[in-house]
Scaffold this motif. Sequence first.
Motif, PDB file in Angstrom:
ATOM      1  N   ASN A  18      15.544  44.472   8.000  1.00 14.31           N
ATOM      2  CA  ASN A  18      15.610  45.840   7.502  1.00 14.31           C
ATOM      3  C   ASN A  18      14.271  46.313   6.952  1.00 14.31           C
ATOM      4  N   SER A  21      12.210  47.032  10.077  1.00 13.67           N
ATOM      5  CA  SER A  21      12.673  48.259  10.718  1.00 13.67           C
ATOM      6  C   SER A  21      12.248  49.484   9.908  1.00 13.67           C
ATOM      7  N   ASN A 329      15.412  52.927  14.303  1.00 10.87           N
ATOM      8  CA  ASN A 329      15.903  52.019  13.266  1.00 10.87           C
ATOM      9  C   ASN A 329      16.879  50.994  13.847  1.00 10.87           C
ATOM     10  N   ALA A 334      17.935  47.038  12.439  1.00  8.34           N
ATOM     11  CA  ALA A 334      18.467  47.394  11.120  1.00  8.34           C
ATOM     12  C   ALA A 334      19.972  47.169  11.078  1.00  8.34           C
ATOM     13  N   SER A 339      17.215  49.780   5.128  1.00  7.79           N
ATOM     14  CA  SER A 339      16.078  50.142   5.985  1.00  7.79           C
ATOM     15  C   SER A 339      15.629  51.575   5.699  1.00  7.79           C
TER      16      SER A 339
END
Length: 741
Positions: A18, A21, A329, A334, A339
């Motif tokens: 995360n 991302s 994302n 993610a 994120s």
Amino acid sequence: MSPKTNHTKIFFKALPKNIFSGFVVSLIALPLGLGLAMASEAPPISGIIAAVVGGVVVSVLGGSNVTITGPGNGLVIVLMGAITTLGNGDMYQGYLFTLAAIVVSGVLMVLLGFLKMGRMADFFPASAIEGMLAAIGLGIIAKQFHIMIGHNHETGSIIVLLAEIPKGVFNLFQTFDPPALFAAAIGFVSLLIMAFYSKIRNEYFHLVPAPMWILILTVGLGYLFSALNIPYPLGESHLLSIPDNVIQNLAFPDFSKAMHGDFIVAVVAITLIASIESLLSIKAVDKLDPQSKRSNVNKDLKALGLATTLSGFLGGLNVVTVIARSSVNVNNGATNRSSNFFHALFLILFVVLFQDQLRKIPLAALAAILVYTGYKLATPKTINKIAKIGKEQIIIFLTTLLTTLYTNLITGISAGILITFIIHAIINKNIAFFLSHVAKPNILLYKEKDVGNFYVSVKYFCTFINFYKLKRKLDMVPEDQDVILDFSLCNFVDHTVMEGLESYTETFAKKGGNIELIGLDKHEADSHHPFAIRKIIPLDKLKPIERYFTKRQTLLEATANDFHMSYAAEKNTDTAFLNKFVFFKTREIPYIYNTLKEENERYMLFDVEFTEGAFIAKEVVKTTVMHINLDFDIPFFTLDKEGLLDFKYGLEGFKDITIDNHPDFNKRFFLSGENNKAIHSLFTDELILFLESHPYYHIESSGTTLLILKKERLLSVQEIKAMLYFGQQLCGLVQIPQEQL
């Protein structure tokens, strides 16, 4: 305590993904945030403020899972219009008034969330939404193309600016203006990078998104000129403007116009477009989520509204859910809202650590990014895609597009809704049909006990006006279950519904469930497209129904091939052979259709429509039936679930026949017929065991043929396959009674 511990472990295990991302998304959000603010005639930093506030607030309080928030494409022409109109020529004062409108808009979005208006986007026709997005795209191109070629001071309406594009390009080569030419060169190269980025097959190159490559190269170009002691051709008017101290230079809203009509119009427009853009994006991102988690849209609306209000107070733009950054994302692994938070954190670091570098970004480079973004919204492929669905969709699309370009977004989307309703009334030749049924309950949902399917029946019509009713029922069904969605009692289904149901079908399929549409095979369509409008064909006009196959008909054709049978979709009025069965004895059968047939016609399966009752009690029923021709005579009999049709058979003079040594069979089934001895001989132990181990079917014998049906509704393709298999197995177990040997 263990579930909490597990959630914590999962969160920290996924944290590196995360964070990474969030970093990648921030590389895109930085240039887009600056560019979208610039396109809205607001200070560039206002776009970054919106992304930062949105990332922090929505990641903590939101109801979505992997979405990214910040300034959105859809609001560019709304905000630009508000700033221009409210400022009366003073763009900075218009910006302060617009900040006040943004604050109020955020409060309204919070209220919409509490009022559970998360389904608001469902009330807009799909083609009207496409027209609105195309208008937004053209609006972005209209202003940003001129900036991309170095002309930073072009003004006028969207139509005027679009018409001036050829003249702007021509003047670029006619008048020798070195800064403009240099800016145009940067703009065209940046546009080429955006267009051909995806075609470069290098995984390391793709670690940096295209917009960030543009910033790196254009900022690096400035440093190269400096290192070579060559004067940089671009002055401050062609470069991004960032205040030395962002905190001290924050702008604050001016509410002095709060009661004016143009202020109220701006608030309504901002709220409407922000809500629609966010809701559509949330729905789209849920489809992309590999874990197929469903967002709480009402909770997300509240969070977006609060973030928008805070952003407006700090001098930032609206906060909306954005599809492009959310897609990046998801593609970078993610798994949760953190994120979004990290994307905001990295943006803060960029602004704090790289202010000098940001001031070296050419406006032409940012404009090129936005021109490409606008083109993606208004690509000519959209018109081709909509034309394939149906001619009426082009009318809806163009009406919305042109009205928006010549007026504003609210008028444009309103025109799209109105023309859609008018077209639906013309197609059905009856406006009263919609007005009389719009408020009536038209969705029935229940779980079928014997097979465990969820059955949903839709009556009257299903369009963008009442699609929310159907969606509300589908949302109640666990996504790992099977759903039969029956439109056989529905006269009209529009493009918005067909497209929306495709999204549900994909979501259910991801989680192991299935949605199958039935009952549309007799409906007329104007194109082969699966999202085309479907309208019922009146019984007095026996039009061919095989012109445009539904998905069910396509699957039926494939099923016929699997079972070595032929398939014919067209109607067949030769139904006399059904009248000898008790089930159809008092029923009027106009035709059968969707017929699967063996070459020797031993096995035949088809959909049948019949009527029962009379006058106001007359009812049309549709069902699927299997018919088997036997090579020998067997006794007449009917077999059904105990208690289901006892009364009807009693009226015919039939009594329940008991089979010795099979108490479970006698308890579960109602078996009747005239020749008890022959029936006892026919129902062998092997046949009884087979019937007990399979789902209930209504089975009748007419002496030389068998009739099998399951429910007084059309069957799904899976149920049809099961019926074909059942019928073939049954036929193999039915033998000539001993007394006939």
